[in-house]
Structures are given as structure tokens and as C-alpha cells.
Write a protein that holds these residues in place. Structure first.
Motif, short mmCIF file in Angstrom:
data_model
loop_
_atom_site.label_atom_id
_atom_site.label_comp_id
_atom_site.label_asym_id
_atom_site.label_seq_id
_atom_site.Cartn_x
_atom_site.Cartn_y
_atom_site.Cartn_z
N SER A 80 9.52 35.39 6.51
CA SER A 80 10.98 35.47 6.40
C SER A 80 11.43 35.60 4.95
O SER A 80 12.47 36.17 4.66
CB SER A 80 11.62 34.23 7.03
OG SER A 80 11.25 33.06 6.31
N GLU A 87 5.64 31.79 9.35
CA GLU A 87 7.00 32.26 9.64
C GLU A 87 7.88 32.18 8.40
O GLU A 87 8.69 33.07 8.15
CB GLU A 87 7.58 31.44 10.79
CG GLU A 87 6.89 31.70 12.13
CD GLU A 87 7.37 30.78 13.23
OE1 GLU A 87 7.94 29.72 12.90
OE2 GLU A 87 7.15 31.11 14.42
N GLN A 88 7.72 31.13 7.62
CA GLN A 88 8.50 30.99 6.39
C GLN A 88 8.12 32.07 5.38
O GLN A 88 8.99 32.68 4.75
CB GLN A 88 8.30 29.61 5.78
CG GLN A 88 9.12 29.35 4.53
CD GLN A 88 8.77 28.04 3.87
OE1 GLN A 88 7.73 27.92 3.23
NE2 GLN A 88 9.62 27.05 4.03
N ILE A 103 1.57 27.80 11.40
CA ILE A 103 2.54 28.69 12.05
C ILE A 103 3.87 28.65 11.31
O ILE A 103 4.47 29.70 11.01
CB ILE A 103 2.71 28.30 13.52
CG1 ILE A 103 1.42 28.54 14.29
CG2 ILE A 103 3.86 29.09 14.16
CD1 ILE A 103 1.47 28.11 15.73
N VAL A 152 0.86 36.10 13.54
CA VAL A 152 1.61 34.91 13.96
C VAL A 152 1.34 34.60 15.42
O VAL A 152 1.17 33.43 15.82
CB VAL A 152 3.12 35.09 13.69
CG1 VAL A 152 3.92 33.94 14.30
CG2 VAL A 152 3.40 35.18 12.20
N ASN A 169 3.21 40.20 12.60
CA ASN A 169 3.62 39.64 13.89
C ASN A 169 2.42 39.35 14.77
O ASN A 169 2.38 38.32 15.46
CB ASN A 169 4.57 40.63 14.60
CG ASN A 169 5.94 40.67 13.96
OD1 ASN A 169 6.42 39.66 13.45
ND2 ASN A 169 6.57 41.84 13.99
N LYS A 180 -0.32 31.19 17.11
CA LYS A 180 0.27 30.44 18.22
C LYS A 180 -0.71 30.30 19.38
O LYS A 180 -0.77 29.25 20.03
CB LYS A 180 1.57 31.12 18.67
CG LYS A 180 2.69 31.05 17.64
CD LYS A 180 3.96 31.72 18.15
CE LYS A 180 5.08 31.59 17.13
NZ LYS A 180 6.32 32.24 17.59
#
Length: 202
Positions: free
Chosen positions: A69, A65-66, A61, A95, A92, A99
Motif C-alpha cells: 500500500s 499489505e502495508q 501478511i 499475499v 497479489n 494467507k
């Protein structure tokens, strides 16, 4: 696509989706870092673990996200490179799926730990009761013990349940264990032959 078919074929053949590479990265880490969430989703469908961390201490996760970004996703001209292209919405969603799977994995781990702890507590309580009964009535000795008592050489039901709750080894580990067993059996056979010949000659 051809790459996805080959990857799925390897996974169906028993390749471990959680194998470690450079930096302790799993295949899922590497696919996320490359931005290829389509193949990453294929790994997820084959029980890839999203909670494993690499040497940098990042799970899948955090890696996702890294990567998002830093905008590692690019648009390529060739159809092969388009395999790794994903829209912001797809990213999105991916991700969020990571989760969700992390929550499920942690819930399974917590349930398994609780079950093991409960089984251990019940087993210790049972053994303590048997030991107390044996001390209070030393004439009632059952020798090797009976399976329902869980003493002597027979494992208790709690111990068997604990063993059955432990998942089996991955295909790669099982293959390694089988090779080691074959090697040890080979060595033992030769040792037996040597001892036998020595006894004949002595």
C-alpha cells in the motif's frame, strides 16, 4: 542469481529462517519490507513461519499489505536491484500465498493443541482411575509400577505421545544447547577431579 543461491545454501545448511532481528523482525519480515518477494518465497519454501509478529504487532501478511500500500516497490536500473522488483499481479499472488500458508499453519497449531489436550485428558482420566483402584484395593500395590499402567517411575503411553508431538528445537537452539551441555560436562569433570584429589589427600 547469486544472492538466491547463497541464501538457499545457508538455509540448506540449517540456518533458522525464523530467527529474530531488530524489532523482533524475522528474515521474512525484512524481505517483505524491502519488496523482495522472490527471496521471501524462497524462505517460505524452507518453512518460514508467516504467523510470527514483530514488536509492532505485525505478522508477515500485515507487513506485506502495508508495504504494497505504501508502494515500496521501485524499478531499478541494475540487474541486481531488479531482484526486488515485482509486478502488482506477482505481489497479489504473494499475499494470497501468505494467507494460504497462514491458514495451514493455524490449522496445524489447532490440531496439535487438540491432540495435546486430548492426550492430557486421557492421561488424567487414566491416572484418576488407577488412583481410585489403588484406594479401593490397597493390597494390590505394584511397587514402581508397570509401563502399561503409567504409574510409578514409568511414563504412560499418553505422556510419551505428548512428548513426541512436541517439535524439536531449531538448529540454532540445538547448537546452543549442545554447547551448554559440553560446558556443564567440563565443569562436572573438573569438580569430580577436585573431589577425588581431596579424598586422596584427606
Amino acid at each position: 542469481d547469486g544472492v538466491g543461491v547463497r541464501v538457499e545454501g545457508l538455509l540448506d545448511a540449517g540456518v533458522d529462517p525464523n530467527g529474530r532481528g531488530v524489532g523482533a523482525n524475522t528474515p521474512l519480515h525484512l524481505l517483505i519490507q524491502s519488496g523482495n518477494i522472490h527471496l521471501a518465497t524462497l524462505l517460505l519454501n524452507h518453512e518460514a513461519n508467516v504467523t510470527l509478529t514483530n514488536d509492532a504487532g505485525m505478522d508477515c501478511i500485515a507487513t506485506a499489505e502495508q508495504t504494497f500500500s505504501r508502494q515500496h516497490l521501485r524499478t531499478y536500473s541494475s540487474s541486481r536491484d531488479r531482484l526486488s522488483v515485482a509486478t502488482a499481479s506477482e505481489w497479489n499472488d504473494f499475499v494470497q500465498e501468505l494467507k494460504r500458508r497462514e491458514s495451514m499453519e493455524r490449522a496445524r497449531m489447532e490440531a496439535r493443541d487438540r491432540a495435546r489436550s486430548q492426550a492430557n485428558d486421557e492421561h488424567r482420566e487414566r491416572q484418576a482411575t488407577l488412583a481410585a483402584n489403588a484406594r479401593s484395593n490397597p493390597t494390590n500395590i505394584t511397587g514402581l509400577g508397570r509401563s502399561e499402567e503409567g504409574v510409578g517411575y514409568f511414563p504412560s503411553l499418553a505422556a510419551l505421545q505428548f512428548q513426541s508431538s512436541i517439535p524439536g528445537p531449531s538448529p540454532s537452539v540445538a547448537e546452543y544447547e549442545n554447547k551448554e551441555k559440553e560446558r556443564l560436562n567440563y565443569i562436572l569433570k573438573w569438580m569430580s577431579c577436585i573431589v577425588f584429589v581431596y579424598l586422596l589427600l584427606s
